[in-house]
Design a protein around this motif. Sequence first.
Motif, mmCIF file in Angstrom:
data_model
loop_
_atom_site.group_PDB
_atom_site.id
_atom_site.type_symbol
_atom_site.label_atom_id
_atom_site.label_comp_id
_atom_site.label_asym_id
_atom_site.label_seq_id
_atom_site.Cartn_x
_atom_site.Cartn_y
_atom_site.Cartn_z
ATOM 1 N N UNK A 120 0.954 -1.192 0.168
ATOM 2 C CA UNK A 120 0.054 0.004 0.060
ATOM 3 C C UNK A 120 0.992 1.157 -0.121
ATOM 4 N N UNK A 121 2.202 1.371 0.666
ATOM 5 C CA UNK A 121 3.257 2.253 0.644
ATOM 6 C C UNK A 121 3.317 2.737 -1.025
ATOM 7 N N UNK A 122 3.280 1.669 -1.954
ATOM 8 C CA UNK A 122 3.472 1.958 -2.988
ATOM 9 C C UNK A 122 2.846 3.124 -3.647
ATOM 10 N N UNK A 123 1.434 3.313 -3.036
ATOM 11 C CA UNK A 123 0.521 4.099 -3.571
ATOM 12 C C UNK A 123 1.149 5.999 -3.681
ATOM 13 N N UNK A 124 2.465 6.010 -2.750
ATOM 14 C CA UNK A 124 2.962 7.358 -2.573
ATOM 15 C C UNK A 124 3.667 7.572 -4.022
ATOM 16 N N UNK A 125 3.845 6.560 -4.926
ATOM 17 C CA UNK A 125 4.213 7.006 -6.118
ATOM 18 C C UNK A 125 3.235 7.648 -6.999
ATOM 19 N N UNK A 126 2.168 7.626 -6.557
ATOM 20 C CA UNK A 126 1.140 8.300 -7.471
ATOM 21 C C UNK A 126 0.955 9.723 -7.090
ATOM 22 N N UNK A 127 1.279 10.798 -7.955
ATOM 23 C CA UNK A 127 1.380 12.216 -7.927
ATOM 24 C C UNK A 127 -0.021 12.937 -7.118
ATOM 25 N N UNK A 129 -2.870 14.638 -4.465
ATOM 26 C CA UNK A 129 -2.850 15.826 -3.372
ATOM 27 C C UNK A 129 -3.260 17.241 -3.931
ATOM 28 N N UNK A 130 -3.047 17.518 -5.157
ATOM 29 C CA UNK A 130 -2.995 18.749 -5.621
ATOM 30 C C UNK A 130 -4.511 19.503 -5.390
ATOM 31 N N UNK A 131 -5.678 18.509 -5.309
ATOM 32 C CA UNK A 131 -6.937 18.980 -5.066
ATOM 33 C C UNK A 131 -7.026 19.376 -3.652
ATOM 34 N N UNK A 132 -5.928 19.071 -2.883
ATOM 35 C CA UNK A 132 -6.030 19.238 -1.211
ATOM 36 C C UNK A 132 -5.419 20.840 -1.174
ATOM 37 N N UNK A 133 -4.898 21.397 -2.151
ATOM 38 C CA UNK A 133 -3.942 22.488 -1.961
ATOM 39 C C UNK A 133 -4.980 23.906 -1.452
ATOM 40 N N UNK A 134 -6.312 24.017 -2.288
ATOM 41 C CA UNK A 134 -6.720 25.190 -1.690
ATOM 42 C C UNK A 134 -7.362 25.002 -0.262
ATOM 43 N N UNK A 135 -7.556 23.981 0.210
ATOM 44 C CA UNK A 135 -7.852 23.602 1.524
ATOM 45 C C UNK A 135 -6.824 23.892 2.546
ATOM 46 N N UNK A 136 -5.772 23.424 2.129
ATOM 47 C CA UNK A 136 -4.423 23.496 2.823
ATOM 48 C C UNK A 136 -4.213 24.959 3.111
ATOM 49 N N UNK A 137 -4.258 25.758 1.933
ATOM 50 C CA UNK A 137 -4.020 27.168 2.050
ATOM 51 C C UNK A 137 -5.067 27.908 2.822
ATOM 52 N N UNK A 138 -6.339 27.393 2.823
ATOM 53 C CA UNK A 138 -7.308 27.873 3.639
ATOM 54 C C UNK A 138 -6.987 27.743 5.244
ATOM 55 N N UNK A 139 -6.464 26.552 5.546
ATOM 56 C CA UNK A 139 -6.198 26.147 6.811
ATOM 57 C C UNK A 139 -4.989 27.023 7.285
ATOM 58 N N UNK A 140 -4.075 27.138 6.460
ATOM 59 C CA UNK A 140 -2.969 27.742 6.898
ATOM 60 C C UNK A 140 -3.168 29.378 6.999
ATOM 61 N N UNK A 141 -3.942 29.916 6.110
ATOM 62 C CA UNK A 141 -4.369 31.414 6.259
ATOM 63 C C UNK A 141 -5.117 31.624 7.670
ATOM 64 N N UNK A 142 -6.128 30.708 7.876
ATOM 65 C CA UNK A 142 -6.760 30.982 9.288
ATOM 66 C C UNK A 142 -5.941 30.854 10.411
ATOM 67 N N UNK A 177 1.673 23.518 2.197
ATOM 68 C CA UNK A 177 2.521 22.617 2.791
ATOM 69 C C UNK A 177 2.162 21.022 2.218
ATOM 70 N N UNK A 178 1.839 20.919 1.043
ATOM 71 C CA UNK A 178 1.563 19.711 0.621
ATOM 72 C C UNK A 178 2.692 18.889 0.511
ATOM 73 N N UNK A 179 3.729 19.414 0.097
ATOM 74 C CA UNK A 179 4.975 18.432 0.182
ATOM 75 C C UNK A 179 5.488 18.051 1.551
ATOM 76 N N UNK A 180 5.324 19.001 2.480
ATOM 77 C CA UNK A 180 5.587 18.731 4.117
ATOM 78 C C UNK A 180 4.559 17.512 4.592
ATOM 79 N N UNK A 181 3.163 17.870 4.233
ATOM 80 C CA UNK A 181 2.458 16.800 4.614
ATOM 81 C C UNK A 181 2.615 15.403 3.900
ATOM 82 N N UNK A 182 2.874 15.331 2.570
ATOM 83 C CA UNK A 182 3.301 13.948 1.975
ATOM 84 C C UNK A 182 4.575 13.470 2.514
ATOM 85 N N UNK A 183 5.405 14.175 2.787
ATOM 86 C CA UNK A 183 6.771 13.856 3.667
ATOM 87 C C UNK A 183 6.459 13.369 4.985
#
Length: 218
Positions: A120-127, A129-142, A177-183
């Motif tokens: 299941x760890x192999x699914x990290x090969x799939x790029x 999370x981009x759809x999460x970026x606007x939500x992560x931006x909103x969380x960071x801004x707040x 923080x998408x790359x931070x989250x994935x890492x």
Amino acid sequence: SPWAAPVLAYVGVVLAAIILLHPTAFDMTKTWATSSSYIHGFIVAPIAIWMIMTRKESPLPENAPLPGLAIMIIAALLWLAGRAASVSLIEQTAFVSLLIGAVGAVFGARALSAWTFPLAFLFFMVPFGETLIPYLQTVAAHMVVSLLAAFGADVALDGHVITTPGGVFAVAEACAGLNFLIAALMVAAVFAYLNFRSWAKRLSFLALAAFVAIIANG
């Protein structure tokens, strides 16, 4: 060695999958090479192999290919659907699923079950999370606005734009923080696999890691 023939067979299946589905394999590799958020894709498979090799007891290869073949057939159909719809995320998920199913087809059902977490760890090969970026931006801004307000700053938020007496600032996509989250999730997955045995504890630790990564980014 009972492992020599199955390992060679699996390498052959992987090479065949890469050749037959080369547009998907090429797109994934290109994304890894060109995006700082997904460069980790190059090391996912080696880490998964290492995780499998750290098991003290691994089942010997067996002639029980049906579960793996079933996964491969479903993955192939999913890839065709993704190709027809021109949805790269579906294609790439199907490609990785095909590689996972091939493990069961070559090494047997018991290996597929015993190695579920590293596979299941192999699914990290799939790029993903981009759809999460606007939500992560909103969380960071707040979070930024809340912290500034807590220190008495005169601050206002409009979408992802923060206005202060000192100027106007935008929480850009790079600040999501998408790359931070994935890492964080990758490191947490390896730690959870090595230190916990139950799926409940492993998944709970991954959820905690995601929460901490989002808060830390903010």
